[in-house]
Design a protein around this motif. Structure first.
Motif, mmCIF file in Angstrom:
data_model
loop_
_atom_site.group_PDB
_atom_site.id
_atom_site.type_symbol
_atom_site.label_atom_id
_atom_site.label_comp_id
_atom_site.label_asym_id
_atom_site.label_seq_id
_atom_site.Cartn_x
_atom_site.Cartn_y
_atom_site.Cartn_z
ATOM 1 N N ARG A 88 0.510 -0.873 0.412
ATOM 2 C CA ARG A 88 0.140 0.042 -0.153
ATOM 3 C C ARG A 88 0.594 1.334 -0.041
ATOM 4 N NH1 ARG A 88 -2.415 -2.686 4.348
ATOM 5 N NH2 ARG A 88 -2.025 -1.816 5.746
ATOM 6 N N ALA A 89 1.876 1.698 0.983
ATOM 7 C CA ALA A 89 3.006 2.388 0.959
ATOM 8 C C ALA A 89 3.235 2.813 -0.191
ATOM 9 C CB ALA A 89 3.550 2.528 1.657
ATOM 10 N N ARG A 92 1.111 4.518 -2.820
ATOM 11 C CA ARG A 92 0.909 5.854 -2.253
ATOM 12 C C ARG A 92 1.825 6.755 -3.231
ATOM 13 N NH1 ARG A 92 -1.940 8.168 2.115
ATOM 14 N NH2 ARG A 92 -2.524 6.215 3.439
ATOM 15 N N GLU A 96 3.091 8.990 -6.527
ATOM 16 C CA GLU A 96 3.687 10.864 -6.738
ATOM 17 C C GLU A 96 5.103 10.755 -7.938
ATOM 18 O OE1 GLU A 96 4.985 11.569 -2.733
ATOM 19 O OE2 GLU A 96 2.283 11.019 -2.028
ATOM 20 N N ARG A 221 9.515 12.224 2.929
ATOM 21 C CA ARG A 221 8.578 11.274 1.671
ATOM 22 C C ARG A 221 8.400 9.852 2.178
ATOM 23 N NH1 ARG A 221 6.856 13.114 -3.476
ATOM 24 N NH2 ARG A 221 8.179 14.797 -3.280
ATOM 25 N N ALA A 225 5.195 8.403 3.983
ATOM 26 C CA ALA A 225 4.851 7.082 2.751
ATOM 27 C C ALA A 225 3.852 6.076 3.616
ATOM 28 C CB ALA A 225 5.024 6.779 1.424
ATOM 29 N N ALA A 228 1.949 6.227 6.791
ATOM 30 C CA ALA A 228 0.579 6.357 6.679
ATOM 31 C C ALA A 228 -0.021 5.052 6.782
ATOM 32 C CB ALA A 228 0.027 6.840 5.533
ATOM 33 N N GLU A 229 1.216 4.030 6.889
ATOM 34 C CA GLU A 229 0.135 2.651 6.307
ATOM 35 C C GLU A 229 0.464 2.076 7.751
ATOM 36 O OE1 GLU A 229 -1.731 1.575 4.390
ATOM 37 O OE2 GLU A 229 -1.612 2.809 2.883
#
Length: 258
Positions: A88-89, A92, A96, A221, A225, A228-229
């Motif tokens: 999942r990361a 993300r 980007e 960054r 990322a 967030a997971e």
């Protein structure tokens, strides 16, 4: 009385033997099956092959200067929830324009023991000029660069960097300048500057260390990322993350990486 068995001509016998031999050579071998993993563990490559892998302890370019015991192949293995969170990361970061690049995942306990033996050995540190320019190997446990008990052995920790999605895959380096030296002289791991090379035993490796603007942006960054997971960064190493979204095993594992 049994009737006599008819004898085949010599040419027929030879033809039968040759047909048998060439037939055996022509038969396709069954595809090698991957070695089964303990329940709950998965190979990251099978979950997301777009995550780059350069598993350093499966070869000699690491701080010990040799392949680390327990690493029979360069494969990232993790507990399934940790692997899925990493996927999942990655999604993300792909949005980007970036990809993750893993350097170590599950680590057998025999590898951890070998690090202890290495640190306590009188053997000269042949890789110090690259991975530990100013810190003696005997001090690395006390300073927190190597752990005597590793969350990697639980299958929930990952060492990971960042690359541009458009970057080509890079081979494992074979030599480099000091890991905390100028970007151009460090191990060639990514076109992105992250302040130090991977596995660098130096103060600049601390995630919050004062590094250049581009390195700071790249570290931020990566941390953003992964956080967030459900990953938590280890403050002394910008590359080390523990997954916090699952109950870890009660004990470390020692099955080989293959």
């Amino acid at each position: 009385m049994r009737p006599p068995v008819p004898r085949l001509p010599v040419w027929a016998v030879l033809l039968a033997v040759l047909s048998s031999c060439f037939g055996a050579l022509a038969m396709p071998h069954a595809a090698a099956q991957p070695v089964a993993l303990p329940d709950g563990f998965v190979r990251l490559r099978e979950r997301d092959p777009t995550i780059r892998q350069d598993m350093r302890y499966a070869g000699p370019f690491n701080f010990t200067g040799r392949r680390v015991p327990g690493y029979l192949a360069g494969e990232c293995i993790l507990l399934r929830p940790a692997a899925d969170a990493l996927v999942r990361a990655q999604a993300r970061l792909v949005a980007e324009g970036y990809h993750l690049k893993v350097y170590d995942c599950y680590r057998p306990e025999r590898a951890v023991r070998s690090f202890i033996d290495w640190a306590q050995s009188p053997e000269p540190d042949r890789m110090a000029r690259i991975f530990s320019p100013a810190i003696d190997k005997s001090q690395q446990f006390a300073l927190g660069y190597i752990a005597k008990r590793s969350r990697h052995s639980l299958g929930i920790a990952v060492d990971v960097g960042l690359v541009r999605a458009t970057d080509p895959d890079l081979p494992t380096p074979t030599d480099a300048g000091p890991c905390d030296g100028p970007f151009e002289t460090r191990a060639r791991e990514s076109s992105l500057d992250l302040g130090t090379a991977y596995d660098c035993a130096a103060p600049l490796s601390a995630t919050a260390a004062r590094v250049g603007a581009q390195a700071r942006a790249n570290r931020d960054r990566l941390v953003r990322a992964l956080a967030a997971e459900g990953f938590r960064n280890y403050r002394l190493e910008w590359w080390h993350f523990d997954y916090t979204g699952a109950t870890p095993p009660l004990r470390g594992w020692d099955f080989p990486v293959r």
